[in-house]
Write a protein that holds these residues in place. Structure first.
Motif, PDB file in Angstrom:
ATOM      1  N   LEU A  52     -24.908   0.249  72.565  1.00  0.00           N
ATOM      2  CA  LEU A  52     -24.412   1.139  71.515  1.00  0.00           C
ATOM      3  C   LEU A  52     -24.330   2.572  72.023  1.00  0.00           C
ATOM      4  O   LEU A  52     -23.329   3.276  71.807  1.00  0.00           O
ATOM      5  CB  LEU A  52     -25.353   1.052  70.304  1.00  0.00           C
ATOM      6  N   PHE A  53     -25.374   2.989  72.716  1.00  0.00           N
ATOM      7  CA  PHE A  53     -25.391   4.345  73.276  1.00  0.00           C
ATOM      8  C   PHE A  53     -24.197   4.535  74.210  1.00  0.00           C
ATOM      9  O   PHE A  53     -23.452   5.513  74.104  1.00  0.00           O
ATOM     10  CB  PHE A  53     -26.703   4.585  74.042  1.00  0.00           C
ATOM     11  N   ASP A  54     -24.019   3.579  75.120  1.00  0.00           N
ATOM     12  CA  ASP A  54     -22.940   3.707  76.108  1.00  0.00           C
ATOM     13  C   ASP A  54     -21.573   3.758  75.421  1.00  0.00           C
ATOM     14  O   ASP A  54     -20.696   4.533  75.807  1.00  0.00           O
ATOM     15  CB  ASP A  54     -22.984   2.536  77.096  1.00  0.00           C
ATOM     16  N   GLU A  55     -21.408   2.926  74.399  1.00  0.00           N
ATOM     17  CA  GLU A  55     -20.107   2.880  73.725  1.00  0.00           C
ATOM     18  C   GLU A  55     -19.828   4.219  73.019  1.00  0.00           C
ATOM     19  O   GLU A  55     -18.729   4.778  73.127  1.00  0.00           O
ATOM     20  CB  GLU A  55     -20.075   1.731  72.713  1.00  0.00           C
ATOM     21  N   LEU A  56     -20.823   4.724  72.317  1.00  0.00           N
ATOM     22  CA  LEU A  56     -20.608   5.984  71.597  1.00  0.00           C
ATOM     23  C   LEU A  56     -20.418   7.137  72.570  1.00  0.00           C
ATOM     24  O   LEU A  56     -19.598   8.029  72.341  1.00  0.00           O
ATOM     25  CB  LEU A  56     -21.785   6.258  70.649  1.00  0.00           C
ATOM     26  N   ARG A  57     -21.147   7.105  73.670  1.00  0.00           N
ATOM     27  CA  ARG A  57     -20.980   8.138  74.697  1.00  0.00           C
ATOM     28  C   ARG A  57     -19.543   8.119  75.232  1.00  0.00           C
ATOM     29  O   ARG A  57     -18.894   9.154  75.363  1.00  0.00           O
ATOM     30  CB  ARG A  57     -21.977   7.886  75.829  1.00  0.00           C
ATOM     31  N   ARG A  58     -19.058   6.921  75.509  1.00  0.00           N
ATOM     32  CA  ARG A  58     -17.681   6.821  76.008  1.00  0.00           C
ATOM     33  C   ARG A  58     -16.678   7.342  74.981  1.00  0.00           C
ATOM     34  O   ARG A  58     -15.702   7.994  75.323  1.00  0.00           O
ATOM     35  CB  ARG A  58     -17.348   5.364  76.368  1.00  0.00           C
ATOM     36  N   ARG A  59     -16.959   7.018  73.689  1.00  0.00           N
ATOM     37  CA  ARG A  59     -16.063   7.510  72.622  1.00  0.00           C
ATOM     38  C   ARG A  59     -15.983   9.033  72.662  1.00  0.00           C
ATOM     39  O   ARG A  59     -14.929   9.622  72.524  1.00  0.00           O
ATOM     40  CB  ARG A  59     -16.620   7.129  71.239  1.00  0.00           C
ATOM     41  N   ILE A  60     -17.115   9.642  72.780  1.00  0.00           N
ATOM     42  CA  ILE A  60     -17.171  11.105  72.717  1.00  0.00           C
ATOM     43  C   ILE A  60     -16.418  11.720  73.889  1.00  0.00           C
ATOM     44  O   ILE A  60     -15.567  12.590  73.707  1.00  0.00           O
ATOM     45  CB  ILE A  60     -18.649  11.589  72.708  1.00  0.00           C
ATOM     46  N   THR A  61     -16.713  11.236  75.095  1.00  0.00           N
ATOM     47  CA  THR A  61     -16.065  11.847  76.257  1.00  0.00           C
ATOM     48  C   THR A  61     -14.578  11.506  76.291  1.00  0.00           C
ATOM     49  O   THR A  61     -13.764  12.340  76.685  1.00  0.00           O
ATOM     50  CB  THR A  61     -16.756  11.434  77.576  1.00  0.00           C
ATOM     51  N   ALA A  62     -14.220  10.300  75.840  1.00  0.00           N
ATOM     52  CA  ALA A  62     -12.803   9.936  75.843  1.00  0.00           C
ATOM     53  C   ALA A  62     -12.015  10.846  74.904  1.00  0.00           C
ATOM     54  O   ALA A  62     -10.840  11.132  75.133  1.00  0.00           O
ATOM     55  CB  ALA A  62     -12.638   8.478  75.430  1.00  0.00           C
ATOM     56  N   ALA A  63     -12.679  11.304  73.838  1.00  0.00           N
ATOM     57  CA  ALA A  63     -11.993  12.178  72.884  1.00  0.00           C
ATOM     58  C   ALA A  63     -12.134  13.653  73.283  1.00  0.00           C
ATOM     59  O   ALA A  63     -11.818  14.549  72.503  1.00  0.00           O
ATOM     60  CB  ALA A  63     -12.562  11.959  71.483  1.00  0.00           C
ATOM     61  N   GLY A  64     -12.635  13.899  74.483  1.00  0.00           N
ATOM     62  CA  GLY A  64     -12.702  15.275  74.970  1.00  0.00           C
ATOM     63  C   GLY A  64     -14.007  15.983  74.684  1.00  0.00           C
ATOM     64  O   GLY A  64     -14.157  17.161  75.011  1.00  0.00           O
ATOM     65  N   GLY A  65     -14.948  15.292  74.075  1.00  0.00           N
ATOM     66  CA  GLY A  65     -16.251  15.917  73.838  1.00  0.00           C
ATOM     67  C   GLY A  65     -17.068  15.935  75.123  1.00  0.00           C
ATOM     68  O   GLY A  65     -16.770  15.229  76.068  1.00  0.00           O
ATOM     69  N   ARG A  66     -18.056  16.786  75.156  1.00  0.00           N
ATOM     70  CA  ARG A  66     -18.933  16.867  76.322  1.00  0.00           C
ATOM     71  C   ARG A  66     -20.342  16.453  75.928  1.00  0.00           C
ATOM     72  O   ARG A  66     -20.794  16.770  74.823  1.00  0.00           O
ATOM     73  CB  ARG A  66     -19.006  18.298  76.849  1.00  0.00           C
ATOM     74  N   ILE A  67     -21.013  15.809  76.852  1.00  0.00           N
ATOM     75  CA  ILE A  67     -22.410  15.450  76.613  1.00  0.00           C
ATOM     76  C   ILE A  67     -23.250  15.945  77.768  1.00  0.00           C
ATOM     77  O   ILE A  67     -22.885  15.745  78.918  1.00  0.00           O
ATOM     78  CB  ILE A  67     -22.591  13.916  76.507  1.00  0.00           C
ATOM     79  N   GLN A  68     -24.322  16.585  77.458  1.00  0.00           N
ATOM     80  CA  GLN A  68     -25.293  16.901  78.515  1.00  0.00           C
ATOM     81  C   GLN A  68     -26.669  16.465  78.049  1.00  0.00           C
ATOM     82  O   GLN A  68     -27.196  16.978  77.069  1.00  0.00           O
ATOM     83  CB  GLN A  68     -25.289  18.392  78.843  1.00  0.00           C
ATOM     84  N   VAL A  69     -27.211  15.485  78.776  1.00  0.00           N
ATOM     85  CA  VAL A  69     -28.522  14.958  78.419  1.00  0.00           C
ATOM     86  C   VAL A  69     -29.525  15.400  79.471  1.00  0.00           C
ATOM     87  O   VAL A  69     -29.213  15.410  80.662  1.00  0.00           O
ATOM     88  CB  VAL A  69     -28.472  13.418  78.335  1.00  0.00           C
ATOM     89  N   GLY A  70     -30.695  15.767  79.034  1.00  0.00           N
ATOM     90  CA  GLY A  70     -31.758  16.075  79.984  1.00  0.00           C
ATOM     91  C   GLY A  70     -32.274  17.494  79.898  1.00  0.00           C
ATOM     92  O   GLY A  70     -33.131  17.886  80.688  1.00  0.00           O
ATOM     93  N   PHE A  71     -31.744  18.260  78.991  1.00  0.00           N
ATOM     94  CA  PHE A  71     -32.141  19.669  78.941  1.00  0.00           C
ATOM     95  C   PHE A  71     -32.458  20.079  77.511  1.00  0.00           C
ATOM     96  O   PHE A  71     -31.644  19.972  76.612  1.00  0.00           O
ATOM     97  CB  PHE A  71     -31.055  20.540  79.561  1.00  0.00           C
ATOM     98  N   ASP A  72     -33.650  20.537  77.345  1.00  0.00           N
ATOM     99  CA  ASP A  72     -34.165  20.909  76.046  1.00  0.00           C
ATOM    100  C   ASP A  72     -33.607  22.272  75.623  1.00  0.00           C
ATOM    101  O   ASP A  72     -33.280  23.092  76.475  1.00  0.00           O
ATOM    102  CB  ASP A  72     -35.686  21.017  76.188  1.00  0.00           C
TER     103      ASP A  72
END
Lengths: 433, 422, 538
Positions: free
Chosen positions: B259-279
């Motif tokens: 589920l995480f991977d699918e939603l992550r792909r949705r976001i980036t495919a639609a031009g959104g950015r994700i950065q994980v690992g930084f508080d």
């Protein structure tokens, strides 16, 4: 020293206290994805850490931690903030301290030495690098895999070129910290990819920045990755000695290798315990080149006269870049080039992890880690891409060698776009050669 | 860093859903998270509302909406839309959902052999809800896998009451190729093995060999692949000769990873950015507005400016809210007021029953803006979604996923409407 | 009531002292059996801070105890090295500690026979970098870490090798007495099956510790215990490599003991609490952390896994020896005392052994066994200090990396780990169940460390419960053992009890994660009370 000082000094290992055992790290580790030899980040990280310490038998009861490639993906995925990869790295250094290191690891970590030996005899050395018999021999005697990603030596180092061109190695009178940058070229540019260095300098100068290249050595990251902290510290100290004066005076230090710049930003302090003012000043002053160009753009200072490059290019953000915590600046820059479509590889790791993928006993692991990426890059080429892009040198070499697709640094694409623009305006600038 | 319309903080179900919906509507979105969390810990189904006595999720929503302070009290009208939007996002993928709000909440067997109520599940778990109609339940375990306990589960399912349940409950265990020699074996390593077609074929053959004659629905550990899950699930049903459903066990949750991977792909495919690992380490404010947040980085912080900030950092488990000694509660990003139950005891004696403390969280207004005890918004351009919200006992009421996607939807829709108007 | 066995001596209490008495009696050729109402070492012995005393802690307040400690310290290193981690120890003086105590300390230690050595501060801080830089003096002492469960286990195994028997979950419910008032038999009840058994005997030793008063009362004798509650905190990691003691008269939060993967900060001392209801209060936790800060600055921000309390078997000195009574239990002698209830209360054949320390358990056993053996006409010498305990207790000293190194030698990896935090393998658990087929999960914890790490059982509990269940289905579990669901629930409740007082920070996050796994995914809120029969599984 208080608990907090000590905790800060030994911070990676102290951060393991926060582990809630949730297994998120185990779902993202690229190494445990492909091999059963590596027990995964939770086991070798926060779990094993509770069993390490001075004891009758040994301070380092484990060895499987050495399989960690150090990509850092686990650290970034951890919801509790445990510095897993960093803890592993320190544990490896503990093992090396206790049991010593192989000649191979000491040699492949010493890139300054390799360049010093290889460059003067580059044509011969490069024949050797391409010669299957020689590589076979290297694997049998040294343990460097015959197909491990190695770039050919440049015939002349970047530094030699810089010197020949009589370019500045120190500040000139009246330098403006906002208009002058210090270039940290790293070993890759110096010994193997001087053209990338020239591309970077071209771009920086085009955007009104004076570039100086003061004395510098290998950042020490290969030593760090191989647990050879004392050697890494020697390199780090000499670099800090050279660079700190600029950092303190407000000059920015810019690098084209996300690995070297990450060493300057983070590893000197987190791994090597060099938490003094020099290290902090240098860390604060260090920029990845794409990060710097985006910053220029944010301030409206970037020359956005990019000529179109009508191509879809697979882009692999390397693990080290992601550890910078600066987003994906190359993607922001690619978006400024008309016609250019950069496609994020959406793959965790190429497998190379610095020297990891070179080692005979790790090569297959590294290949398996990167395999889906290589397939994507090959597919992109089949669909018309002329090359791939990636910010870190060993990753580029791994991708290029394993996929057969030329792989370049993002700024090389930007430099090309600028040049095309100049050509179109028929006022070509002198290309740095 | 270019300015974004919306910065979403947190990569659990609510943050991912919100960012996916916003990115899909054309807004520029940056999702920043300290790490991955809730998806990887939970069963991967969609718990919308199943408080005691509820017949359907819709009934459950109505019951929860009736209790003052529950997040559904201000969002119950939007749940159906949110579920529809979430399902639409996932349709056609390996994590497509089956079931709906009007389906009777069915008891489904857990890996330990208890029953939990469920209605909306990922395709790979759908067959767990029955109807059983004379079919038996075959729990098919995997040998050497320490989180597969089918004999124990079967005995528990036999011991407990299961009205309308299977005609027969059996447990069998298959030894899959090479597992006896493995050093590492968790749900993820098994899922990776299943992704390999050659290994999978041998594994499914070994599983088929232990299926006794009869009409079965077959429960298997939730490890049927990551990338190739849909194909593997279909393949498994064909080879094993019955409807197959996955039974999630201890983390890591493979259904959650998908589920995480699918939603992550949705976001980036639609031009959104994700950065994980930084508080988030710093917040720039301008009175009651947030101008930017800064996330930690290797050296200088990363400044993220936006019009709106969506707080999706979770409660205690997700570490969006931390408890310090002396019962001091802290919302970690903006320092928002945290509402905790008045009970003098935070915990019940029985670890298997709800603890009063579980309902803690951030109080919000109808726009899901954080409010102070007088009801005034604390920060005007901050929205709070998911399990950061106060007033629910998500485990007991089984409403955490529904609240997550509904609050995400409410916020995404209102922000999308605003950026469209602008 | 059915007649049961007949033995020379019944020992009541399965802590270290009882086990030691059983072993000593057996080694002198007396037939003996031990009854314990719970699990072995589940009372004061198991709720211990893990310190093998050098005795230096008591050199001023209790010189007799100090001397006993240093003598037995040497004995235990000889007979039970496998239960000891030779960490060494330091006494450190913080600015709050009295100068005069510091001045007198070396001489007092020397007088008690305890070797001390002044340690230069730079050397101390190199070895122990987390200690407060305000520490102004330090002495090295022969402290060590002691694993109480292994010690009791090894002692009982030794006793069994010499023909004795030991029964857990067997509570004493009364005594049969002869016409002259002497005890003739002990009436017991199995606390799990309710089955009763009377054990005829010539003598009884009550080694019930803090509960010795209750036992004496059952026999019609008189003994007023003055149990002192000692609360401790367990941290998720070690802060020191050696035991750290404050160089001051004993107080709260003044010992830090590295034990296995954790370290324990102890202890408070509160007089007169009911030993069955020792709850750790918020005030105690604050006091411990505040004092711990003086040793390790910042310790109160570190992760605490649990808080727990033990009940010291202190006796009312006034009653026993006629000495003046004190309010503070710490000032009551820790030295042990043998009470002959025949001479004192007219209950012949009953002896109580009270006071003492885990470190001196063997000496306590010797002294009471001397008295009993003499009364029974046995003049065999005590040999418990000469003969080592059987392995593993008698094996080589423990070191921190032990379990990890063993797993790595097998190829590493976690496929076979049931408890990941404490590296408890399937095999280790199976062996423990082979040895004691009537174990609950909490009993297994004591001998394997199951569930004692940061997740406090979140991941290992269901795995271990499934193992119990499989054994029950195979008929390999004792009929009295709890079924898997009962074991799971009671272990979870037991783990929660220790976590609740310190449920903040990471440990509260862990608790929420655990709740999510248990109730959210596994549905434990709806788990049947008992697991079903064997008909379901093939």
């Amino acid at each position: 020293m208080t608990f907090h000082d000590a905790a800060a000094r030994d911070f990676p290992a102290f951060s393991t206290d926060a582990c809630i055992k949730c297994n998120v790290c185990n779902t993202v580790c690229p190494v445990s994805r492909v091999t059963d030899e590596f027990p995964g980040p939770k086991y070798v990280g926060p779990q094993a850490q509770r069993f390490r310490g001075p004891g009758e038998g040994s301070d380092a009861p484990d060895h499987s931690v050495d399989l960690c490639s150090g990509c850092g993906i686990c650290t970034r995925a951890c919801p509790a903030g445990v510095l897993i990869a960093e803890t592993n790295n320190r544990a490896r250094a503990g093992i090396v301290e206790e049991r010593g290191s192989s000649l191979r690891n000491r040699l492949i970590s010493d890139t300054d030495l390799l360049i010093r030996l290889g460059t003067p005899v580059a044509p011969l050395a490069n024949i050797g690098l391409k010669n299957r018999l020689a590589r076979w021999f290297g694997e049998k005697t040294l343990g460097v895999h015959r197909r491990g990603p190695l770039a050919p030596f440049s015939r002349r180092t970047f530094r030699a070129w810089w010197k020949r061109e009589k370019r500045p190695t120190a500040l000139e009178a009246g330098s403006d910290p906002s208009r002058t940058v210090v270039y940290f070229h790293g070993c890759a540019v110096n010994g193997f990819e001087p053209d990338l260095g020239r591309d970077a300098v071209e771009i920086l100068e085009r955007n009104g920045l004076t570039v100086i290249v003061p004395p510098q050595e290998c950042c020490g990251l290969p030593f760090i990755s191989n647990g050879l902290y004392p050697r890494a510290r020697e390199k780090a100290r000499r670099n800090l000695e050279s660079l700190a004066q600029y950092a303190r005076a407000g000059y920015r230090i810019v690098g084209t290798s996300t690995s070297c710049t990450h060493a300057l930003k983070a590893e000197y302090r987190e791994m090597l315990d060099l938490a003094d003012d020099d290290a902090t000043a240098v860390a604060d002053a260090t920029w990845d080149i794409c990060e710097l160009l985006v910053d220029l753009h944010d301030r409206g200072e970037l020359d956005t006269g990019f000529a179109p490059i009508a191509e879809s290019i697979p882009y692999h953000p390397p693990c080290q870049l992601k550890s910078h915590g600066i987003g994906l600046p190359a993607m922001d820059l690619f978006a400024l080039v008309p016609g250019l479509r950069a496609v994020d590889s959406d793959h965790d790791c190429c497998g190379a992890a610095g020297t990891y993928g070179l080692k005979a006993e790790r090569w297959q692991i590294a290949q398996d880690v990167g395999a889906p990426l290589f397939a994507k890059v090959r597919a992109a080429k089949a669909a018309g891409a002329s090359r791939a892009a990636c910010d870190s040198e060993t990753c580029r070499w791994q991708i290029e060698q394993s996929s057969g697709v030329p792989t370049v640094h993002p700024v090389s694409i930007l430099a090309e776009s600028y040049r095309r623009a100049d050509e179109a305006a028929s006022e070509p600038r002198r290309r740095l050669v | 860093m270019p300015r974004a319309d919306v910065v979403v903080i947190g990569a659990g179900l609510s943050g991912l859903a919100c960012a996916a919906e916003l990115a899909g509507s054309g807004a520029s979105v940056f999702l920043a998270a300290k790490g991955m969390a809730s998806t990887h810990w939970t069963h991967g189904g969609l718990d919308v509302a199943a408080p005691d006595g509820a017949s359907t999720s819709r009934d459950g929503i109505a019951r929860l909406a009736g209790s003052a302070g529950h997040p559904y009290a201000r969002m119950s009208d939007h749940v159906a839309d949110a579920v529809a939007a979430h399902r639409a996002r996932l349709d056609g993928t390996a994590v497509a959902m089956v079931g709906d709000l009007d389906m009777p909440l069915a008891p489904i067997p857990t890996a330990l052999g208890a029953l939990r109520p469920a209605a909306i599940l990922p395709m790979g778990q759908g067959a767990a809800v029955g109807p059983w109609e004379g079919q038996g339940l075959l729990l098919l375990g995997i040998g050497h896998f320490r989180d597969s306990w089918v004999d124990y589960a079967a005995r528990n399912l036999t011991a407990g009451a299961w009205p309308g349940g299977p005609a027969e409950i059996r447990a069998v265990t298959a030894d899959l190729p090479g597992l006896d020699a493995r050093n590492n074996l968790n749900a993820r390593t098994l899922a990776v093995l299943f992704d390999d077609p050659a290994w999978r074929a041998r594994a499914l053959a070994a599983m088929a060999a232990v299926v006794p004659p009869g009409a079965w629905r077959i429960g298997v550990p939730a490890v049927l692949g990551l990338e190739a899950h849909a194909e593997i699930h279909a393949h498994a049903q064909e080879v094993l000769g019955g409807a197959v459903f996955e039974m999630p066990s201890l983390p890591p949750s493979v259904p959650g990873v998908r589920l995480f991977d699918e939603l992550r792909r949705r976001i980036t495919a639609a031009g959104g950015r994700i950065q994980v690992g930084f508080d988030v380490v710093e917040v720039e404010r301008d009175g009651r507005r947030v101008r930017a947040i800064h996330t930690e980085a290797a050296s200088r912080t990363l400044r993220l400016a936006a019009d709106t900030f969506v707080l999706a950092t979770g409660g205690i488990a997700g570490e969006g809210i931390r408890a310090h000694r002396g019962r001091r509660l802290e919302e970690r990003v903006f320092g928002l007021p945290v509402t905790a139950p008045n009970d003098s005891e935070w915990f019940s004696d029985d670890p298997m029953q709800p603890h009063p403390i579980e309902s803690l969280g951030i109080d919000v207004d109808d726009h899901l803006r954080p409010i102070d005890p007088t009801g005034q918004p604390v920060l005007e351009n901050v929205r709070v979604i998911g399990s950061s919200l106060a007033g629910m006992r998500y485990l007991e009421q089984r409403c955490g996923d529904g609240v997550a996607i509904t609050s995400a939807h409410v916020v995404a829709r209102s922000l999308a409407a605003r950026s469209a108007a602008a | 009531m059915p007649a049961g066995a007949e033995v020379d001596v019944v020992v009541i209490g399965g802590g270290a002292t009882g086990a030691g008495v059983l072993r000593d009696l057996a080694m002198r050729g007396l037939s003996a059996t031990l009854v314990e109402r719970g699990d072995f070492a589940s009372g004061t012995s198991g709720r211990y801070h893990g310190l093998l005393h050098s005795g230096a802690r008591y050199v001023e307040s209790d010189p007799i105890s100090a001397r006993h400690c240093i003598e037995e310290n040497a004995v235990l290193r000889r007979i039970a090295p496998g239960t000891i981690e030779p960490t060494g120890g330091y006494f450190v003086a913080t600015p709050d500690d009295p100068d005069d105590y510091l001045d007198r300390f070396p001489a007092a230690c020397a007088k008690a026979g305890i070797e001390t050595e002044p340690v230069p501060l730079d050397e101390l801080f190199r070895a122990e970098p987390l200690l407060s830089r305000e520490i102004r003096a330090a002495y090295r002492v022969p402290d060590a870490a002691l694993e109480p469960w292994e010690l009791v286990d090894g002692t009982l195994n030794s006793a069994r090798e010499h023909g004795a028997t030991a029964h857990r979950y067997r509570a004493v419910i009364g005594f049969e007495r002869d016409a002259d008032g002497s005890v003739a038999a002990v009436m017991t009840r199995d606390t799990r099956t309710g089955e009763e058994e009377t054990i005829a005997c010539r003598a009884v030793v009550s080694a019930a510790g803090a509960w010795a008063g209750q036992i004496a009362e059952l026999a019609g004798a008189r003994l007023t215990m003055s149990p002192g509650k000692g609360s401790m905190l367990i941290f998720n990691r070690r802060f020191s490599t050696a035991v750290i003691n404050r160089l001051a008269p004993p107080g709260d939060g003044d010992i830090l003991v590295p034990v296995h993967t954790v370290c324990i900060l102890g202890t408070t001392d509160i007089t007169g609490e009911d030993p069955d209801d020792a709850v750790v209060t918020e005030e105690e936790i604050s006091a411990l952390l505040a004092d711990g800060e003086r040793l390790v600055p910042g310790i109160s921000g570190a992760r605490v896994l649990r808080a727990y309390a033990g009940s010291r078997p202190l006796y009312d000195a006034d009653e026993v020896s006629g000495a003046a009574s004190h309010d503070e239990s710490r000032e009551i002698s820790r030295a042990h005392h043998v009470i002959d209830h025949g001479a004192r209360d007219g209950v012949g054949g009953l002896w109580s052994i009270v006071g003492g320390k885990l470190t001196t358990y063997r000496l306590m056993a010797r002294d009471v066994t001397d008295a009993v053996a003499a009364a029974l006409g046995n003049d065999a010498p005590c040999r418990t200090a000469d003969e080592p305990l059987p392995e593993p207790a008698g094996h080589s000293p423990y070191w921190l990396g032990d379990r990890l190194a063993a797993i790595e030698a097998e190829g590493g990896g976690d496929a076979d780990l049931v408890c990941e935090c404490e590296l408890v393998t399937r095999q280790r658990l199976a062996d423990a169940l082979d040895r004691r087929a009537d174990s609950s999960l909490d009993d297994l914890r004591r001998t394997t460390r199951l569930g004692m790490g940061p997740c406090q059982g979140a991941f290992c509990m269901p795995r271990a419960a499934a193992m119990l269940d499989a054994r029950r289905a195979d008929g390999r579990l004792h009929p009295a053992a709890p079924d898997a669901n009962v074991a799971l629930r009671s272990f979870a409740a037991e783990r929660l009890r220790g976590t609740r007082p310190i449920a903040w920070g990471d440990q509260l996050t862990e608790l929420f994660l655990t709740a999510g796994i248990f109730r959210g995914t596994l549905g434990t809120d709806a788990l049947p009370e008992h697991t079903g029969g064997d008909d379901a599984a093939s």
